[in-house]
Design a protein around this motif. Sequence first.
Motif, PDB file in Angstrom:
ATOM      1  N   VAL A 296       5.082   0.320   3.260  1.00 45.27           N
ATOM      2  CA  VAL A 296       6.374   1.446   2.129  1.00 45.27           C
ATOM      3  C   VAL A 296       7.392  -0.146   2.972  1.00 45.27           C
ATOM      4  O   VAL A 296       8.481   0.033   2.008  1.00 45.27           O
ATOM      5  CB  VAL A 296       6.163   2.679   3.734  1.00 45.27           C
ATOM      6  CG1 VAL A 296       6.152   2.137   4.995  1.00 45.27           C
ATOM      7  CG2 VAL A 296       7.842   2.975   3.144  1.00 45.27           C
ATOM      8  N   THR A 297       7.196  -1.100   3.486  1.00 41.40           N
ATOM      9  CA  THR A 297       7.666  -2.481   4.297  1.00 41.40           C
ATOM     10  C   THR A 297       8.219  -2.843   3.343  1.00 41.40           C
ATOM     11  O   THR A 297       9.180  -3.512   2.716  1.00 41.40           O
ATOM     12  CB  THR A 297       7.433  -3.342   5.527  1.00 41.40           C
ATOM     13  OG1 THR A 297       6.163  -3.639   5.342  1.00 41.40           O
ATOM     14  CG2 THR A 297       7.416  -2.079   6.698  1.00 41.40           C
ATOM     15  N   THR A 298       6.781  -3.376   2.362  1.00 35.75           N
ATOM     16  CA  THR A 298       7.330  -4.125   0.349  1.00 35.75           C
ATOM     17  C   THR A 298       8.183  -3.680   0.400  1.00 35.75           C
ATOM     18  O   THR A 298       9.161  -4.262  -0.681  1.00 35.75           O
ATOM     19  CB  THR A 298       6.220  -3.992   0.431  1.00 35.75           C
ATOM     20  OG1 THR A 298       4.945  -4.085   2.049  1.00 35.75           O
ATOM     21  CG2 THR A 298       5.826  -6.035  -0.171  1.00 35.75           C
TER      22      THR A 298
ATOM     23  N   VAL B  15       6.936  -2.282  -6.975  1.00 33.85           N
ATOM     24  CA  VAL B  15       5.725  -3.070  -5.871  1.00 33.85           C
ATOM     25  C   VAL B  15       4.470  -2.395  -6.948  1.00 33.85           C
ATOM     26  O   VAL B  15       3.161  -3.133  -7.335  1.00 33.85           O
ATOM     27  CB  VAL B  15       5.551  -3.086  -4.687  1.00 33.85           C
ATOM     28  CG1 VAL B  15       4.231  -2.968  -4.316  1.00 33.85           C
ATOM     29  CG2 VAL B  15       7.196  -3.710  -4.439  1.00 33.85           C
ATOM     30  N   LYS B  16       3.927  -1.097  -7.068  1.00 33.62           N
ATOM     31  CA  LYS B  16       2.616  -0.541  -7.336  1.00 33.62           C
ATOM     32  C   LYS B  16       2.707  -1.432  -8.908  1.00 33.62           C
ATOM     33  O   LYS B  16       1.630  -1.404  -9.597  1.00 33.62           O
ATOM     34  CB  LYS B  16       3.087   1.295  -7.520  1.00 33.62           C
ATOM     35  CG  LYS B  16       1.867   1.648  -8.256  1.00 33.62           C
ATOM     36  CD  LYS B  16       2.445   3.219  -8.025  1.00 33.62           C
ATOM     37  CE  LYS B  16       0.784   4.095  -8.437  1.00 33.62           C
ATOM     38  NZ  LYS B  16       1.233   5.303  -8.790  1.00 33.62           N
TER      39      LYS B  16
ATOM     40  N   GLU C 120       4.643  -0.134  14.912  1.00 41.52           N
ATOM     41  CA  GLU C 120       4.544  -0.263  13.252  1.00 41.52           C
ATOM     42  C   GLU C 120       5.971   0.549  13.246  1.00 41.52           C
ATOM     43  O   GLU C 120       6.582   1.246  14.151  1.00 41.52           O
ATOM     44  CB  GLU C 120       3.837   0.451  12.480  1.00 41.52           C
ATOM     45  CG  GLU C 120       3.955   1.690  12.338  1.00 41.52           C
ATOM     46  CD  GLU C 120       2.967   2.523  10.825  1.00 41.52           C
ATOM     47  OE1 GLU C 120       2.451   1.582  10.740  1.00 41.52           O
ATOM     48  OE2 GLU C 120       2.722   3.192  11.262  1.00 41.52           O
ATOM     49  N   PRO C 121       7.109   0.445  11.848  1.00 40.83           N
ATOM     50  CA  PRO C 121       8.324   0.658  12.126  1.00 40.83           C
ATOM     51  C   PRO C 121       8.099   1.877  11.338  1.00 40.83           C
ATOM     52  O   PRO C 121       7.670   2.349  10.743  1.00 40.83           O
ATOM     53  CB  PRO C 121       8.806   0.090  10.473  1.00 40.83           C
ATOM     54  CG  PRO C 121       8.523  -1.386  10.998  1.00 40.83           C
ATOM     55  CD  PRO C 121       6.907  -0.851  11.362  1.00 40.83           C
ATOM     56  N   LYS C 122       9.344   2.987  12.070  1.00 41.91           N
ATOM     57  CA  LYS C 122       9.056   4.630  11.834  1.00 41.91           C
ATOM     58  C   LYS C 122       9.868   4.645  10.747  1.00 41.91           C
ATOM     59  O   LYS C 122      11.333   5.324   9.962  1.00 41.91           O
ATOM     60  CB  LYS C 122       9.881   5.819  12.533  1.00 41.91           C
ATOM     61  CG  LYS C 122       9.435   6.594  13.128  1.00 41.91           C
ATOM     62  CD  LYS C 122      10.095   7.573  13.824  1.00 41.91           C
ATOM     63  CE  LYS C 122       9.772   6.822  15.318  1.00 41.91           C
ATOM     64  NZ  LYS C 122      10.295   7.883  16.401  1.00 41.91           N
ATOM     65  N   LEU C 123       8.883   4.423   9.683  1.00 44.58           N
ATOM     66  CA  LEU C 123       9.399   4.067   8.217  1.00 44.58           C
ATOM     67  C   LEU C 123       8.252   4.891   6.863  1.00 44.58           C
ATOM     68  O   LEU C 123       7.269   4.461   7.620  1.00 44.58           O
ATOM     69  CB  LEU C 123       9.766   2.923   7.891  1.00 44.58           C
ATOM     70  CG  LEU C 123       9.998   2.656   6.338  1.00 44.58           C
ATOM     71  CD1 LEU C 123      11.601   3.686   6.171  1.00 44.58           C
ATOM     72  CD2 LEU C 123      10.738   1.474   5.940  1.00 44.58           C
ATOM     73  N   ASP C 124       8.776   6.198   5.958  1.00 46.32           N
ATOM     74  CA  ASP C 124       7.628   6.537   5.614  1.00 46.32           C
ATOM     75  C   ASP C 124       7.936   6.271   3.928  1.00 46.32           C
ATOM     76  O   ASP C 124       6.909   6.870   3.384  1.00 46.32           O
ATOM     77  CB  ASP C 124       7.505   8.127   4.998  1.00 46.32           C
ATOM     78  CG  ASP C 124       6.998   8.317   6.950  1.00 46.32           C
ATOM     79  OD1 ASP C 124       6.187   7.723   7.481  1.00 46.32           O
ATOM     80  OD2 ASP C 124       6.915   9.223   7.578  1.00 46.32           O
ATOM     81  N   ASP C 125       9.195   6.434   3.493  1.00 50.70           N
ATOM     82  CA  ASP C 125       9.339   6.566   2.589  1.00 50.70           C
ATOM     83  C   ASP C 125      11.082   5.076   2.111  1.00 50.70           C
ATOM     84  O   ASP C 125      11.611   4.778   3.027  1.00 50.70           O
ATOM     85  CB  ASP C 125       9.826   7.685   2.052  1.00 50.70           C
ATOM     86  CG  ASP C 125       9.914   7.516   0.269  1.00 50.70           C
ATOM     87  OD1 ASP C 125       9.950   6.777  -0.632  1.00 50.70           O
ATOM     88  OD2 ASP C 125      10.639   8.727  -0.025  1.00 50.70           O
ATOM     89  N   ASP C 126      10.326   3.996   1.097  1.00 47.52           N
ATOM     90  CA  ASP C 126      11.152   3.364   1.138  1.00 47.52           C
ATOM     91  C   ASP C 126      12.266   3.534   0.065  1.00 47.52           C
ATOM     92  O   ASP C 126      12.663   3.299  -1.051  1.00 47.52           O
ATOM     93  CB  ASP C 126      11.033   2.184   0.267  1.00 47.52           C
ATOM     94  CG  ASP C 126       9.955   2.161  -1.025  1.00 47.52           C
ATOM     95  OD1 ASP C 126       9.573   3.057  -1.201  1.00 47.52           O
ATOM     96  OD2 ASP C 126      10.492   1.696  -2.065  1.00 47.52           O
TER      97      ASP C 126
END
Length: 457
Positions: free
Chosen positions: A334-336, A375-376, A429-435
């Motif tokens: 997700v960070t990418t 990215v995908k 890790e960062p608390k991040l689930d969605d960009d």
Amino acid sequence: MLEDVGDWMRQQTHGTLGWFDALAAEAIPKEWNPEQADRLRREAFSFLSLPDGSLLALVNTGAKAPHAVALLGSEGEARTVANSLEEFLLLWSKGETEIDELDDEEGASGRKVLASWLKAKKVKAPKAKDFDFAAWLDGDAALPPTAEARAVAVRTFAPTPVMKKLGPKTQRLASLLGQRADAPEVIGYVTGVLGKKVPLSTSENNDSVNVSATKHGVEFVFSHDILNDAYPPIPKTSKTFIPYVSYAWVRAGIGENVLGVPWKAASEAEVTKLLGPPTGRRAAFTDEDELTVAYWAYSLDTAAHVWLELAFEDSLSVTLSVKSAGALMRDPDVTTGLFVGYAATRGLLDTSRFPSHRALLTAVATRKAKGSEFVKQALPRGLWNDHLRDVPGLRQMAWRWFHNMNGLWITADLKKTFGKRAGPFGHDEPKLDDDTWDAVDKAAPILDKRFAAWLKK
């Protein structure tokens, strides 16, 4: 044969043959490869343990073939060392097993004794078909070639004038760069000229194999993992690949100078006198800023993306390589996606790198699609440094930031922005689930600070 070797080895002084404790037949631990544990225990056994936990094993390759010697690496590496025990012993006696613990200089005296013993016993390597342990471990089921693999199989040559200025030995060597390991030209050179073996495959656990021929002044790197769109990975089985010749060190043993520069050149000025001013300067290591290494770079084959580099710091070094990017994020998460979304809106991406995804890149740049969508679809092999604009300092800074160097780290910056939580491998890790674009906006201030020098005004 193994018993005879064991009896002889017990009479030798410990340490004179390399770094290992004992030669003993043992079952292969199930933990080494749980998926193939039963097959390994049925068809193979270990006979020598190395200090790092790696094992050497004898593998039953078939009813009419000798047992092969395979390396079971402590980090999951799997490769054939020799096609028979006899061949392994002969390689060991010459320091050519490609296993550092056995080829170490400190074991030279013991290897001479081993060579004498093998000669007295009239040991010769039986003829045997080359065995690919990694493919065997994967079930040996060959995959049908992909369209990309079929395209790569047809080698296109476009040599430059500099290629034609090379001596015949260096020119032949350079012509192999970018070719598949199973190409007849590669096999002929490695086996016929160097007297070495071509690696039959590579894998995710062992993505490159070095083949060194010191007497000939050549060391190859074979790898399936060239980060260049012209070199897609070529599957051999579901988990192994046919590698390319990706890199080569050229040394004085090749027997000819390169572009007229003597191997004993004593100064940068001496090289400059022959080649002209350097193409550029770089630091000796990626975490250093002082530009101490002068280099001269020349394209040798525009179709195969092959380059020659001569470099001078304290002495001359010569390399041949297929142009390859550096991986910023090999396995995107997700960070990418968040970074790609940010980079697209800030003009940091090299848009010319994505001719097939221009519409999607425009959608991301105008915030109509998320970075993770790009990215995908456009980055199946991850984010590379040459996906960013080629401007001074940007790619180097991104490399350090993604790889936690020089006090820069994407993970640390994003943990400060979003908070942290325990990751799947025990690290925070960062608390991040969605960009989402809200997430990109939240991270933008710290990212703008990091990339301020390259943001378009």
